[in-house]
Write an enzyme that holds these catalytic residues in place. Structure first.
Site, PDB file in Angstrom:
ATOM      1  N   ASP A 174     -77.477 -29.625  68.572  1.00  0.00           N
ATOM      2  CA  ASP A 174     -76.365 -29.078  69.149  1.00  0.00           C
ATOM      3  C   ASP A 174     -75.788 -30.207  69.767  1.00  0.00           C
ATOM      4  OD1 ASP A 174     -74.477 -27.496  70.491  1.00  0.00           O
ATOM      5  OD2 ASP A 174     -75.673 -27.354  72.404  1.00  0.00           O
ATOM      6  N   ASP A 230     -67.140 -23.824  72.827  1.00  0.00           N
ATOM      7  CA  ASP A 230     -68.233 -22.429  73.122  1.00  0.00           C
ATOM      8  C   ASP A 230     -67.583 -21.273  72.533  1.00  0.00           C
ATOM      9  OD1 ASP A 230     -70.397 -24.678  73.306  1.00  0.00           O
ATOM     10  OD2 ASP A 230     -71.288 -23.277  74.530  1.00  0.00           O
TER      11      ASP A 230
HETATM   12  C1  GLA Z   1     -73.476 -25.362  73.381  1.00  0.00           C
HETATM   13  C2  GLA Z   1     -73.512 -25.344  72.756  1.00  0.00           C
HETATM   14  C3  GLA Z   1     -73.979 -23.108  72.518  1.00  0.00           C
HETATM   15  C4  GLA Z   1     -75.113 -23.532  73.617  1.00  0.00           C
HETATM   16  C5  GLA Z   1     -76.123 -23.833  74.556  1.00  0.00           C
HETATM   17  C6  GLA Z   1     -76.882 -24.147  75.310  1.00  0.00           C
HETATM   18  O1  GLA Z   1     -72.461 -25.263  74.915  1.00  0.00           O
HETATM   19  O2  GLA Z   1     -72.012 -25.744  72.244  1.00  0.00           O
HETATM   20  O3  GLA Z   1     -73.681 -23.017  71.120  1.00  0.00           O
HETATM   21  O4  GLA Z   1     -76.187 -23.606  72.472  1.00  0.00           O
HETATM   22  O5  GLA Z   1     -75.608 -25.075  74.195  1.00  0.00           O
HETATM   23  O6  GLA Z   1     -77.475 -24.760  76.065  1.00  0.00           O
END
Ligand code: GLA
Length: 874
Positions: A174, A230
């Site tokens: 990530d 997200d």
């Molecule tokens: C980011 C990623 C998410 C998730 C969060 C976890 O926002 O894009 O998919 O993994 O981190 O903290």
């Protein structure tokens, strides 16, 4: 792109491999590889496509706080027991917040001791024991996004080796706390660390910042790459949504802009699913899931699978929708039509001749009819069949297109199978494609791409050589043609167009169905022109793919003189085979009969039309049709199927339409003795729409007869079931039954001698004679009694001696074994004889009225021969 300034070679480190992750290090020596190219990049030819990942991830429903060892155990069990694993969801991923705040004393990532007391190897063992793969989250930066726990920056090899030692199969790397880093380089470290680990691990590059252009370097780095903020559990971003989150449909639109980056085995990742999390309606969740399938997106369930509703489970496990996602050609759907008001048609080619997956999307707030034309999805003008993948039902065969009403925020998801426009020998640039996605404007025919909108290119030029024919593309770029097995070779000159000078950096790939047939080395504006020459014998789908390798800038790439050699004449077509079934072959007028032609087939193509002639003047089209006949009769149903090369075949079957007859009969006697002829009459049977042509009798005693009536005498006593079966002129039958009682008749006394009671003298001797008959011919026995005392005897005569004065009663009981009859005399023994009186006295009951029959008459004759032998005792 390449750097501006002096011409230079690729910015990729020498020795890097383009083998995509999910392969082990050993796969770098795949037997199909062509070895190191001059740029040091290894081309892997012979690669078979890998479908998009399917699995589950903790983040969307459980965030940071909810992720625990218990949750993982219960989720693994639920995935197995609830059918998700069987449907293809095989990877269980622990997102952020599994790890301890800091690394351990040896510098390794380690588990949160409270949430994961058994440790991360044990969790992997639990997951593996259930047949699932183990996915884990890591941050590429200095810390994770939410957990704030240790990131992997500059620890990539160490951390991947550690994950490998835990049995990890999938890493979500990530993008967190990573500002200032160059993403393509950081993610390349993860790719190489995985190769170095020796374990087959899928790399999911979760770069949630679109400004990094993950689609430009993702395909040479990871199995899948994020390209958006997200996802939030909303149809569209609500007001006030923070910039790091977006609604479902907004993310879909972002992904579409880079559709060409998705190719077999490497996928744009529009983020995990929200299906079942409660923020959208089931209609919207179906649209969400259907769009992800159309995009060939990773399907990572993000709901609580331990307690999902039936509706959610039905959406997530629909095998026909999943098959669209997992289709071997790995295309991402593109827009085929937009009729305004949010009504859109999206489609992607599927791996079968003439096959397309199509989404009819209604983004509006009211139900609307959406029309799909075959032309818009690059099918020839011919019948195509339509299957509704949510209803899992065939909708029939249609000539030009298909319309359907779609609810607000809904999407009809169809599989359409029609006829591809045929490819012929010659330049591909003169022929229709079935799919085209391109990063900047369209792929241009016979000019370079220009980098802007349609028609802005120049003469195609590679290293100073102009080409009149070809495609001017901009990476990432994908076009598809359908040779459908009739072409043998594909050739082209490829390179980055001279119009970008030394810039640009791309890879050319040729895919035949799910096989990579060609991958050249890294090409920039100064790379020598490459000649591509590959066999496409037997290939149905030919995909020309250009991959961006670092950024998309200046990636003007040309397929110059793209040509196919095809058989002058296509191989002779094999005709289709027509077959069908009916619900029943004997039906009543007005009864609805289904005719199903699904078992028809075509050995080398597809059936494009199904025509029915029901034989009564009515016809229909479709794979499954229904018809009700009005009149009785025999009808020949003819199905004619036509294949994609106009060959036809027919199948015939007969349907009889008939009101069945009704059987009915009467018997002259319902009860009778043995041997008595009984007449059975079937003339009351009827057939309302024809005639009865046969009557069959079964008398229940092993005897049968035919004819409208029959006479039968039973030889035995008992209860018999008589059955009449009638058949009408169209072959329908009916039967009915009744019972007949056959019983015994008592014997009859025909004559008694002396004929009456009388007076006799003391000392006289009188012989009593009884003549009896049994109509059934049974053997008779005689029992004599004097004054109530049995005096034995078993003959039909008895000699009485008047030894005492007074009144005496002599009786005889005649028996046939089951019925008796008796006769009595009253005798007055005196000194002087008196005139006689007598009476006939039945003893015991017979079942039937006695009948004087021929046998009785014979007995009467005997009687006259018997002499009255009254005499005095000597
Ligand atoms: C980011 C990623 C998410 C998730 C969060 C976890 O926002 O894009 O998919 O993994 O981190 O903290």
């Amino acid at each position: 792109m390449g750097l501006r300034g002096p011409r230079r070679r690729s910015s990729l480190p020498v020795g890097l491999t383009l083998i995509l992750l999910g392969l082990t290090a050993a796969a770098a020596t795949h037997p199909g590889t062509t070895g190191l190219t001059s740029s040091g990049v290894m081309a892997s030819v012979g690669t078979t496509a890998t479908p998009p990942t399917m699995g589950w991830n903790s983040w969307n429903s459980f965030g940071c706080g909810g992720l625990t060892e218990t949750l993982v155990h219960e989720t693994a069990d639920a995935m197995v027991n609830g059918g998700l694993l069987a449907a293809g969801y095989d990877t269980l991923t622990l997102d952020d917040c599994w790890s301890a705040v800091s690394r351990d004393s040896s510098g390794n990532l380690t588990n949160d001791p409270v949430k994961f007391p058994s440790g991360m190897k044990a969790i992997g063992d639990y997951i593996h024991a259930r047949g699932l793969k183990y996915g884990i989250y890591a941050s590429i930066g200095t810390a994770t996004c939410t957990g704030g726990t240790a990131g992997s920056l500059d620890h990539e090899y160490l951390d991947v080796a550690r994950f490998a030692s835990w049995g990890v199969d999938y890493i979500k790397a990530d993008r967190c706390n990573a500002d200032g880093l160059v993403m393509k380089d950081i993610y390349a470290r993860w790719r190489d660390a995985i190769l170095a680990s020796g374990r087959s691990i899928v790399l999911s590059a979760s770069d949630n910042n679109p400004t990094d252009e993950p689609w430009a370097w993702g395909p040479v780095t990871a199995r899948q790459w994020r390209m958006s903020p997200d996802i939030s559990d909303d149809w569209t971003s609500p007001p006030g949504q923070p910039p790091w989150k977006e609604g479902m449909i907004n993310i879909f639109d972002r992904n579409f802009a880079h559709a060409a980056a998705t190719a077999p085995g490497t996928f744009n990742d529009p983020d995990m699913l929200e299906v079942g999390n409660g923020g959208m309606t089931d209609t919207e969740y179906r649209t969400h899931f259907g769009l992800w399938a159309l995009m060939s997106a990773p399907l990572i369930a993000g709901n609580d699978v331990r307690s999902m509703s039936d509706a959610t489970r039905t959406i997530l496990t629909n095998p026909e929708v999943i098959a669209v996602d997992q289709d071997a050609l790995g295309f991402q759907a593109i827009l085929a039509a937009d009729s305004g008001g949010g009504l859109q048609v999206w489609y992607k080619p599927l791996a079968a001749s003439g096959a397309r997956a199509v989404g009819l999307l209604n983004r509006g707030d009211a139900a609307a009819s959406i029309t799909l034309s075959w032309n818009a999805i690059h099918l020839a003008a011919a019948n195509a069949t339509v299957r509704d993948l949510w209803a899992r039902a065939d909708r029939g065969s249609f000539a030009n297109g298909y319309s359907v009403s779609v609810p607000a925020h809904g999407m009809a998801l169809l599989r359409v199978v029609g006829t591809d426009r045929p490819l012929t020998h010659g330049f591909l640039s003169d022929q229709p494609w079935t799919y085209m996605a391109n990063e900047q404007g369209p792929v241009e025919r016979n000019s370079s791409n220009g980098g802007g909108g349609a028609g802005d290119g120049r003469t195609l030029t590679l290293n100073g050589v102009p080409y009149l024919r070809g495609f001017g593309a901009h990476a990432p770029s994908a076009i598809e043609f359908r040779p459908n097995g009739v072409c043998q070779t594909f050739t082209a000159d490829v390179g980055v167009d001279d119009e970008v000078g030394a810039f640009g950096s791309v890879l050319f790939q040729v895919w035949g169905d799910d096989q990579k047939l060609y991958e050249g080395g890294l090409m920039t504006g100064e790379t020598a022109t490459e000649n591509v020459n590959v066999s496409i014998a037997g290939v149905q789908s030919l995909r020309l793919q250009i991959v961006a390798v670092d950024s998309t800038a200046d990636d003007h790439a040309d397929w110059a003189n793209p040509r196919v050699t095809c058989a002058d004449r296509p191989p002779p077509n094999q005709p289709p085979q027509a077959r069908f079934t009916t619900t029943r072959s004997l039906v009543a007028p007005w009864e609805i009969v289904a005719f199903d032609a699904e078992s028809s087939s075509d050995p080398d193509g597809t059936i494009v039309s199904y025509m029915w002639d029901f034989g009564d003047g009515f016809t229909a089209n479709g794979v499954i049709v229904h018809h009700a006949y009005v009149h009785s009769g025999r009808f020949s149903v003819v199905l004619t199927v036509v294949d994609n090369r106009q060959a036809s075949a027919a199948a015939t079957s007969e349907v009889t339409v008939d009101v069945p007859p009704i059987a009915s009969f009467s018997a002259s006697l319902k009860a009778a003795p043995r041997g008595v002829p009984i007449r059975f009459d079937g003339s009351a049977s009827i057939d309302s729409d024809g005639t009865i042509v046969s009557y069959g009798w079964d008398f229940g005693d092993g005897q049968t007869a035919a004819g409208i009536s029959a006479t039968h005498a039973y030889a035995e006593n008992g209860t018999f079931t008589v059955r009449l079966t009638v058949t009408d002129d169209l072959g329908a039958i009916d039967n009915t039954a009744g019972s007949i009682e056959i019983g015994n008749r008592a014997p009859t006394i025909l004559f008694a001698s002396p004929p009456a009671s009388f007076v006799m003298a003391l000392g006289e001797v009188q012989t009593f004679v009884i003549v009896a008959s049994d109509i059934d011919g049974d053997l008779l026995t005689y029992g004599w009694l004097v004054d109530g005392q049995s005096v034995g005897g078993s003959s039909s005569s008895y000699e009485f001696v008047g030894t005492s004065v007074g009144s005496h009663v002599v009786r005889v009981i005649v028996s046939d074994g089951s019925a008796e009859v008796g006769f009595g005399w009253t005798i007055e023994v005196r000194t002087q004889p008196q005139p006689a009186t007598g009476r006939l006295e039945p003893v015991g009951g017979g079942l039937f009225i006695q009948v004087l029959s021929a046998s009785a008459l014979v007995a009467l004759g005997v009687i006259f021969l018997i002499r009255n032998s009254r005499r005095r005792r000597p």
